[in-house]
Design a protein around this motif. Structure first.
Motif: not given
Length: 167
Positions: A53, A57, A61
């Motif tokens: 995760r 992420t 971004s």
């Protein structure tokens, strides 16, 4: 994972696990060809759930500076017992050591990529990413990692420092 976290790698044996789960040892081996395949499944699960995760992420971004800051906030503020257990296990089990090395290199590459996307040269980004990662893992391996935390503001300061390109 709970057994590993709470009791260490010595708890990851077929008979004790089968007994704890109230199943037969044969039932355990129905799901896993051997103990090594079970251990590989544990490592895969650890990798996906502890890094997956966070890495996803960071990679998705649109703001690499913010992503680096958030990555550091997460990695420098955790007191992850499971991470400590995995690393302890890796010191005695070559299969685990190889998998931990792969995870470590992947995590370092993510930090390096964020630094590069933020404008840091590759020659500076690689050692900085390693240093940041080593600091995070080193803190976890201290006897009381929860006693060795930085504030969010201090971590943001570290992120800013790592983003500065020297002349």
């Amino acid at each position: 994972m709970i057994e590993l976290k709470d009791r260490g790698y010595s708890a990851l044996k077929a008979q004790p696990l089968a007994k704890k789960l109230n199943v037969t040892r044969g039932s355990f081996y129905y799901h896993f060809e051997n103990l090594e395949s079970f251990h590989a499944a544990v490592i895969t699960h650890w990798s996906k759930h502890t890094s997956g995760r966070v890495i996803k992420t960071a990679q998705e971004s649109i703001n690499p500076q913010k992503a680096l800051d958030e990555l550091l906030q997460q990695t420098l503020c955790s007191g992850e017992d499971l991470e400590r257990a995995i690393r302890s296990w890796s010191t005695v089990q070559p299969l685990v050591a190889k998998e931990v090395e792969k995870v470590d290199q992947g995590r370092i590459k993510v930090a390096e990529a964020l630094l590069i996307k933020s404008g840091v040269s590759k020659s500076h980004a690689a050692p900085r990413a390693k240093l940041l990662y080593w600091a995070a893992i080193g803190r976890l391996m201290l006897p009381f990692p929860a006693n060795n935390l930085l504030s969010r503001m201090e971590i943001s300061g570290v992120a800013t420092l790592m983003l500065q390109e020297r002349e």
